[in-house]
Scaffold this motif. Structure first.
Motif, mmCIF file in Angstrom:
data_model
loop_
_atom_site.group_PDB
_atom_site.id
_atom_site.type_symbol
_atom_site.label_atom_id
_atom_site.label_comp_id
_atom_site.label_asym_id
_atom_site.label_seq_id
_atom_site.Cartn_x
_atom_site.Cartn_y
_atom_site.Cartn_z
ATOM 1 N N TYR A 11 -2.564 -6.292 -2.712
ATOM 2 C CA TYR A 11 -2.923 -6.195 -1.287
ATOM 3 C C TYR A 11 -4.425 -6.379 -1.087
ATOM 4 C CZ TYR A 11 -3.436 -4.400 3.445
ATOM 5 O OH TYR A 11 -3.749 -4.271 4.771
ATOM 6 N N LEU A 12 -5.233 -5.729 -1.927
ATOM 7 C CA LEU A 12 -6.685 -5.866 -1.793
ATOM 8 C C LEU A 12 -7.127 -7.302 -2.038
ATOM 9 C CD1 LEU A 12 -7.915 -2.590 -3.542
ATOM 10 C CD2 LEU A 12 -7.884 -3.108 -1.088
ATOM 11 N N SER A 46 -8.988 -9.380 0.802
ATOM 12 C CA SER A 46 -10.341 -9.856 0.501
ATOM 13 C C SER A 46 -10.461 -11.346 0.715
ATOM 14 C CB SER A 46 -10.716 -9.487 -0.937
ATOM 15 O OG SER A 46 -10.669 -8.091 -1.144
ATOM 16 N N THR A 81 -5.312 -6.832 10.357
ATOM 17 C CA THR A 81 -5.935 -5.613 9.834
ATOM 18 C C THR A 81 -5.796 -4.449 10.811
ATOM 19 O OG1 THR A 81 -8.079 -6.414 10.684
ATOM 20 C CG2 THR A 81 -7.550 -6.869 8.381
ATOM 21 N N VAL A 108 0.831 -1.203 0.000
ATOM 22 C CA VAL A 108 0.000 0.000 0.000
ATOM 23 C C VAL A 108 0.871 1.261 0.000
ATOM 24 C CG1 VAL A 108 -1.739 1.304 1.274
ATOM 25 C CG2 VAL A 108 -1.893 -1.189 1.125
#
Length: 541
Positions: free
Chosen positions: A525-526, A530, A419, A172
């Motif tokens: 990353y997403l 996910s 997270t 990110v």
């Protein structure tokens, strides 16, 4: 610019050596598995707060390794107002993030910076040792608490925090920097990038090997941790003999970092004149209000952490800090003991006597106008130790609260570590590195990108390594057994994919940062996040 050392060869050699150390582990082993819930998972069978409170009172605390039993706090005090109780827990979560980050920035980094000057370390060595230690302090202490806390049952939180933080920073943060600088076509130094990526891949490979094998002894843990020392030596030799340009100023980096994370209102802002100005300036009024609110968070640390910097020197507060620091340490030593026991009384008396003696010595040997010039090392060591103490306390409460929130909302604590805790610990890297890359020219972009890899290398090798060494030392000569989590291996796989993507795109673009590289890292990353969230939701059903 090349240099006569091969990080790829040294990384592979270390993987082979670590494999040998792992395979020679003793037969007897002690499990380091997620803590037996002590029937804490049975809370799901109760549907009201009163029954959950009664159940928690009938068993030992099952999810608290901090000063507060958060499950009992919620279920036994907010039966009629569950939303209020949950809101207070989330507010306390933000406070703990602030305390942990602010302590690392204002006290821990300040001590490290002063130690760097006192020891006359070169900027290169200071950058990959003390600066990395300061920036990685939240992850380091969260990892130590997770692995070596009272329960030793939350290691998955620490492991996922380090992996999640590494993924966030290398994907990110690097991605945002690449997209933001794509018009400037900034070129990254080839040798430094190859070195960092190869060593990071070696670190990830070593960690994956440990997880797959499922156990590690003291020698294997020491070998894993020592890879960071190899990295530090390699950086120094590359700069010393390879002509690599690594002369970034540690002090300037710390000043930028501290300016972004400085307290909302400094103590010096409130003098007698400021109170008069409040009548005419609404902003000063609100600063006064905020100061009153944050005073309970600021004052205990200020009165127990010695600070000897020129801009923050105050003799009365310095004397008070060296007086109260031993008292705080004696309290922490006794907090699980019976306060009326003979042993606890001896510890309290000793702490008070030591504090009084240190306070008298400090008052007699310091000046009101400026911090001490002689015997500076004991002051810096004291500030270093006490800032570590406060960081550990904050990290301990943070891990305990996240574990409790996992039970409250039925979410795995490991996903919260991946997270929430990882994002909270990495937000400083995001702000600092992106700001440096945007406003400090090409050199600032080089330092920012290098920091995005040096930090995760430190967190993976040193933070996790020290935690593993501590656990292995306690049960030596047995081995610690780590339950293999395929999802952590998946996260490590995506992390390697991000590194490979950066490597390939940069080389194809002649080491220039571009939008393609940044967007690709963000997508990776997403995708990783996910998949992990979908798996967690599937488990809850």
């Amino acid at each position: 610019m090349g240099y006569p050392f091969s990080p790829i060869r040294s990384g592979y050699s270390f993987l082979i050596l670590l494999s040998c150390l792992l395979l020679t582990s003793p037969v007897d082993s002690s499990a380091l598995r997620p803590k037996s819930d002590n029937n804490c998972s049975a809370l799901n069978h109760f549907h009201d707060y009163k029954s959950k409170c009664s159940y928690l009172k009938s068993i030992n605390p099952c999810a608290s390794q901090g000063f507060i039993d958060y499950l009992s706090f919620l279920y036994c005090n907010f039966d009629g107002f569950p939303l209020l109780g949950q809101s207070l827990l989330f507010l306390w979560l933000l406070v703990l993030f602030y305390v942990l980050g602010h302590t690392a920035s204002e006290y821990f980094c300040s001590s490290l910076e002063s130690l760097s000057k006192l020891l006359n370390l070169s900027p290169t060595v200071a950058g990959v040792t003390l600066l990395s230690l300061g920036n990685g302090a939240p992850d380091l202490f969260a990892s130590l608490v997770s692995f070596m806390g009272e329960s030793k049952g939350t290691y998955d939180v620490g492991l996922n925090t380090v992996v999640g933080g590494s993924s966030f920073v290398t994907c990110v943060v690097v991605g945002i920097i690449s997209v933001s600088l794509h018009r400037r076509r900034v070129r990254i130094e080839r040798s430094a990038f190859i070195r960092d990526v190869c060593f990071f891949c070696s670190a990830v490979g070593s960690l994956a090997l440990i997880l797959v094998y499922g156990k590690i002894n003291l020698w294997g843990a020491l070998g894993f941790c020592s890879l960071y020392a190899v990295y530090v030596v390699f950086v120094y030799l590359s700069w010393r003999f390879g002509g690599e340009s690594c002369e970034f100023d540690v002090e300037s980096v710390h000043k930028r970092d501290s300016s972004l994370g400085e307290p909302i209102l400094q103590r010096d802002d409130l003098d007698e004149d400021a109170v008069v100005v409040v009548v005419d300036d609404g902003r000063c009024y609100w600063k006064l209000v905020v100061w009153v609110i944050t005073l309970p968070l600021y004052l205990p640390r200020r009165l127990t952490i010695p600070v000897v910097s020129e801009d923050r020197w105050s003799k009365p507060i310095a004397v008070a800090s060296v007086t109260f620091a031993p008292v705080l340490l004696s309290f922490l030593w006794n907090w699980k003991r019976n306060p009326t026991s003979f042993e606890a009384g001896v510890v309290y008396i000793t702490g008070c006597l030591v504090g009084i003696v240190l306070g008298i010595v400090a008052g007699a040997t310091t000046k009101k106008s400026n911090p001490p010039k002689k015997w500076l090392l004991p002051w810096l060591v004291g500030g270093f130790v006490m800032s570590m103490t406060w960081s550990y306390i904050s990290a301990q409460e943070l891990v305990a609260l996240l574990t409790s929130l996992g039970y409250i909302f039925g979410v795995s604590p490991s996903i919260l570590g991946l997270t929430v805790l990882a994002w909270g610990n990495s937000i400083g890297d995001l702000i600092t590195n992106v700001t440096m890359a945007l406003h400090d020219g090409d050199e600032g972009a080089q330092v920012a990108v290098s920091g995005c890899y040096a930090g995760p290398i430190f967190n993976t090798l040193f933070a996790l390594g020290v935690s593993l060494v501590g656990c292995a030392w306690e049960i030596y000569p047995s081995s610690i057994v780590i339950k293999t989590d395929p999802r952590v291996l998946e996260s490590l796989g995506f992390l390697v994919i991000g590194l490979v993507w950066s490597f390939l795109v940069l080389f194809s673009n002649r080491m220039r940062l571009g939008a393609l590289m940044g967007i690709g890292l963000l997508v990776i990353y997403l995708a990783s996040l996910s998949i992990r969230i979908v798996q967690t939701v599937g488990d809850s059903h």
